[in-house]
Motif scaffolding. Sequence first.
Motif, PDB file in Angstrom:
ATOM      1  N   PHE A 169       0.815  -1.203   0.000  1.00 52.69           N
ATOM      2  CA  PHE A 169       0.000   0.000   0.000  1.00 52.69           C
ATOM      3  C   PHE A 169       0.854   1.261   0.000  1.00 52.69           C
ATOM      4  O   PHE A 169       1.995   1.257   0.466  1.00 52.69           O
ATOM      5  CB  PHE A 169      -0.926   0.010   1.220  1.00 52.69           C
ATOM      6  CG  PHE A 169      -1.746  -1.239   1.342  1.00 52.69           C
ATOM      7  CD1 PHE A 169      -2.684  -1.560   0.379  1.00 52.69           C
ATOM      8  CD2 PHE A 169      -1.564  -2.107   2.399  1.00 52.69           C
ATOM      9  CE1 PHE A 169      -3.437  -2.716   0.480  1.00 52.69           C
ATOM     10  CE2 PHE A 169      -2.307  -3.263   2.518  1.00 52.69           C
ATOM     11  CZ  PHE A 169      -3.249  -3.572   1.545  1.00 52.69           C
ATOM     12  N   VAL A 203      -4.859   3.498  -0.622  1.00 54.41           N
ATOM     13  CA  VAL A 203      -4.479   2.206  -1.170  1.00 54.41           C
ATOM     14  C   VAL A 203      -4.166   2.337  -2.654  1.00 54.41           C
ATOM     15  O   VAL A 203      -4.779   3.144  -3.351  1.00 54.41           O
ATOM     16  CB  VAL A 203      -5.598   1.180  -0.949  1.00 54.41           C
ATOM     17  CG1 VAL A 203      -5.250  -0.166  -1.559  1.00 54.41           C
ATOM     18  CG2 VAL A 203      -5.826   1.022   0.541  1.00 54.41           C
ATOM     19  N   GLY A 209      -8.515  -4.099   2.837  1.00 56.53           N
ATOM     20  CA  GLY A 209      -7.122  -4.324   2.469  1.00 56.53           C
ATOM     21  C   GLY A 209      -6.935  -5.599   1.693  1.00 56.53           C
ATOM     22  O   GLY A 209      -6.173  -5.655   0.717  1.00 56.53           O
ATOM     23  N   GLN A 210      -7.646  -6.641   2.104  1.00 59.30           N
ATOM     24  CA  GLN A 210      -7.574  -7.911   1.404  1.00 59.30           C
ATOM     25  C   GLN A 210      -8.127  -7.785  -0.020  1.00 59.30           C
ATOM     26  O   GLN A 210      -7.591  -8.376  -0.959  1.00 59.30           O
ATOM     27  CB  GLN A 210      -8.358  -8.987   2.153  1.00 59.30           C
ATOM     28  CG  GLN A 210      -7.772  -9.355   3.512  1.00 59.30           C
ATOM     29  CD  GLN A 210      -8.688 -10.290   4.307  1.00 59.30           C
ATOM     30  OE1 GLN A 210      -9.799 -10.604   3.876  1.00 59.30           O
ATOM     31  NE2 GLN A 210      -8.211 -10.723   5.466  1.00 59.30           N
ATOM     32  N   THR A 229      -5.624  -5.570  -2.561  1.00 56.73           N
ATOM     33  CA  THR A 229      -4.239  -5.962  -2.801  1.00 56.73           C
ATOM     34  C   THR A 229      -4.087  -6.448  -4.244  1.00 56.73           C
ATOM     35  O   THR A 229      -5.068  -6.846  -4.867  1.00 56.73           O
ATOM     36  CB  THR A 229      -3.797  -7.067  -1.830  1.00 56.73           C
ATOM     37  OG1 THR A 229      -4.765  -8.135  -1.859  1.00 56.73           O
ATOM     38  CG2 THR A 229      -3.667  -6.542  -0.417  1.00 56.73           C
TER      39      THR A 229
END
Length: 207
Positions: free
Chosen positions: A83, A110, A199-200, A203
Amino acid sequence: MTKTKAITDAENRFGFVRIEDEQFFPEWCEELPTITETEKENLDVLRRRYIYHRADGNLLEGMVMLLLVSPLIAASGFYDPPFRIKAEESVNLLVDDGEEILRGRIDVLVLQNRLWVMVLESKKTTLSVLTAVPQALAYLMANPNSNLPVYEMVTNGDDILFIKVVQENTPKYDLSRVFAPFTSAKELYIVLQILKKFGQLVTPTNL
């Protein structure tokens, strides 16, 4: 960017349709990652610290970022690879009564501009984070990845709200419930779980 004062303004101007369907925005309430007891203890400290300083009166945007948002970002892993943090310009949000301006800063957190955070500063403690939704929607429309869902966390420190926007074909959005860390430490636990979930999703392996 032109100020957008009401959700209906954003809907009319950009063609937004709110999808009030759990299948559209399950990311904030389904299959959330677990957090450890150590993480919970750290969040307890964060919450106590915020409440301690908040007791002296309203907090400026910088204090909200320092005491609440930045620690949450760190705990979520967004300061670490893959990130990247990119600060955006400040924005002014005009509320419906025309007397108060919410000043806030949007930080693109992100990679691929898929997760934004808007931190609000207000002199009126009665103002809800919902006040910021129209402008948040307007800024999310500027996301260059129109083929991918984009998420935003909006907070004034006392309340936290998540937004999801999908621009493909007709722009669509929905909101999470409002989380209030003041009421319970569990509220902050869930906020961290949601951020970790986002976040998962954003990515590189999920792009």
